[in-house]
Design an enzyme around this catalytic site. Structure first.
Site, PDB file in Angstrom:
ATOM      1  N   ARG A 106      34.191  32.757  49.417  1.00 10.41           N
ATOM      2  CA  ARG A 106      33.715  34.122  49.625  1.00 10.41           C
ATOM      3  C   ARG A 106      34.347  34.684  50.874  1.00 10.41           C
ATOM      4  O   ARG A 106      34.558  33.955  51.855  1.00 10.41           O
ATOM      5  CB  ARG A 106      32.198  34.136  49.862  1.00 10.41           C
ATOM      6  CG  ARG A 106      31.339  34.169  48.630  1.00 10.41           C
ATOM      7  CD  ARG A 106      31.459  35.489  47.860  1.00 10.41           C
ATOM      8  NE  ARG A 106      30.630  35.477  46.679  1.00 10.41           N
ATOM      9  CZ  ARG A 106      30.987  34.968  45.493  1.00 10.41           C
ATOM     10  NH1 ARG A 106      32.178  34.435  45.326  1.00 10.41           N
ATOM     11  NH2 ARG A 106      30.169  35.006  44.460  1.00 10.41           N
ATOM     12  N   GLU A 110      36.099  42.994  50.633  1.00 13.66           N
ATOM     13  CA  GLU A 110      36.943  43.200  49.444  1.00 13.66           C
ATOM     14  C   GLU A 110      36.286  44.222  48.519  1.00 13.66           C
ATOM     15  O   GLU A 110      35.052  44.319  48.498  1.00 13.66           O
ATOM     16  CB  GLU A 110      37.171  41.860  48.717  1.00 13.66           C
ATOM     17  CG  GLU A 110      35.915  41.259  48.123  1.00 13.66           C
ATOM     18  CD  GLU A 110      36.164  39.904  47.474  1.00 13.66           C
ATOM     19  OE1 GLU A 110      36.702  39.001  48.142  1.00 13.66           O
ATOM     20  OE2 GLU A 110      35.790  39.762  46.302  1.00 13.66           O
ATOM     21  N   HIS A 114      40.382  37.954  43.896  1.00 13.63           N
ATOM     22  CA  HIS A 114      39.118  37.304  43.489  1.00 13.63           C
ATOM     23  C   HIS A 114      39.149  36.932  41.994  1.00 13.63           C
ATOM     24  O   HIS A 114      38.350  37.444  41.203  1.00 13.63           O
ATOM     25  CB  HIS A 114      37.929  38.225  43.810  1.00 13.63           C
ATOM     26  CG  HIS A 114      36.625  37.466  43.934  1.00 13.63           C
ATOM     27  ND1 HIS A 114      35.633  37.824  44.794  1.00 13.63           N
ATOM     28  CD2 HIS A 114      36.153  36.379  43.283  1.00 13.63           C
ATOM     29  CE1 HIS A 114      34.610  36.991  44.675  1.00 13.63           C
ATOM     30  NE2 HIS A 114      34.912  36.100  43.758  1.00 13.63           N
TER      31      HIS A 114
HETATM   32  C1  GLV Z   1      32.786  34.246  41.701  1.00  9.92           C
HETATM   33  O1  GLV Z   1      33.160  34.473  42.802  1.00  9.92           O
HETATM   34  C2  GLV Z   1      31.539  33.611  41.409  1.00  9.92           C
HETATM   35  O2  GLV Z   1      30.728  33.415  42.322  1.00  9.92           O
HETATM   36  O3  GLV Z   1      31.323  33.277  40.245  1.00  9.92           O
END
Ligand code: GLV
Length: 327
Positions: free
Chosen positions: A239, A268, A286
């Site tokens: 994250r 982001e 991501h």
């Molecule tokens: C993606 O970042 C998730 O947490 O599934």
């Protein structure tokens, strides 16, 4: 009349059809981002919220949505939701663990390999028409095989990453609040627990896989980066906010760290503009869990959680079981 649910973002159309067997679905296939006020307005007559990490569900939002009975997040991480506030309001919250472990571990390796071996930097150079001759020292990177892989956060995805290191004959070290049981350390993971300081100092490639919380905010900042080898690679698939991006940019610029592979960023998608000026970073938007089968599995996992929760059954991936009536 069927209960009403809101889906905050676009999803595979068949998931909407699946949910529509049970609910009156308000979907958002045009994929607009709702601000808090719009979310609250749209939720006023809904009992279920199907969302993902791009939708903040704060304590204020929860308080402003009194009809909301279940929140299903289409992600394993759930730092976008104020879980404590949902629990206080008696609202079950669910996530999508496990279905994405292997895909996300694959991606951690993709990013690690691309970063260590300067794949995207070399491709950009080639595409720019700069390749005139082969040179002995063009795009020299770091070896992955035989190196020391560090993993910060040794949950299910961390362990899936560790298992893949065997094929690269790597030494695997990890740091986690909870140490694995000896049989897990010695078995398929073949990983050794070390202190965070030792992890930072010894890893040739350090992968971050820990959940974001107030406790992990800036877990990697200037002091931690200073402990790493100047030849090291840092990979963040966890994250934004776990890494202090300003400190990382400074370290990369100063070549205090060789390179970073980043799939997640503070603020982001509005990542720090200076990242775009650095050649020693690999940047992805991501996409850790973004394989076609896995994103579909996540979408159905969240749908099944919402269906179970709204039918008064135990959702398979309930994060706050304390909201359920005691048996
Ligand atoms: C993606 O970042 C998730 O947490 O599934």
């Amino acid at each position: 009349m069927k209960p009403k649910i809101l889906m905050t973002r676009a999803v595979f159309p068949d998931v909407i059809t699946y949910l529509a067997e049970h609910f009156e679905v308000e979907s958002n296939q045009e994929d607009r981002i709702f601000d808090d006020a719009e979310l609250v307005r749209r939720m006023h007559d809904k009992v279920g919220l199907y969302c993902n990490t791009s939708q903040r569900v704060s304590a204020d939002i929860i308080a402003a949505c009194p009809s909301m009975r279940v929140i299903a997040n289409m992600a394993v991480g759930y730092n976008n939701i104020d879980l404590a506030a949902a629990t206080r309001a008696g609202i079950p919250v669910t996530n999508t663990p496990d279905v994405l472990n292997e895909t996300t571990a694959d991606f951690a390796w993709a990013l690690l390999m691309a970063t260590a071996r300067r794949v995207t930097e070399a491709e950009h150079w080639l595409r720019a028409g700069k390749w005139e001759k082969w040179t002995y020292d063009g795009f020299l990177g770091a070896d992955v095989h035989g190196a020391t892989l560090g993993i910060l956060g040794m949950g299910r995805i961390g362990q899936a990453i560790a298992r893949r290191a065997k094929g690269f004959a790597m030494r695997v070290i990890y740091h986690n609040r909870t140490r694995l049981a000896p049989h897990e350390e010695q078995g398929a993971n073949d990983a050794q627990w070390v202190s965070k300081e030792a992890l930072l100092a010894q890893a040739d490639h350090l992968v971050l896989v820990l959940p974001y919380s107030a406790a992990t905010h800036h877990a990697i900042g200037a002091a931690e980066l200073a402990r790493m080898k100047p030849s090291a690679t840092l990979i963040n698939i966890a994250r934004g906010g776990i890494v202090d991006d300003v400190a990382l940019i400074a370290a990369l610029r100063a070549q205090q760290l060789a390179a970073a592979g980043l799939d997640v960023f503070e603020n982001e998608p509005a990542l720090h503009a200076d990242f775009l000026t650095l050649s020693n970073v690999v940047l992805t938007p991501h996409i850790g869990s973004a394989s076609a089968p896995t994103r579909r599995a996540m979408a159905y996992c969240a749908a099944d959680n919402l269906i179970a929760g709204l039918q008064g059954k135990m959702p398979p991936n309930l994060l706050n079981p304390e909201v359920l009536p005691r048996k």
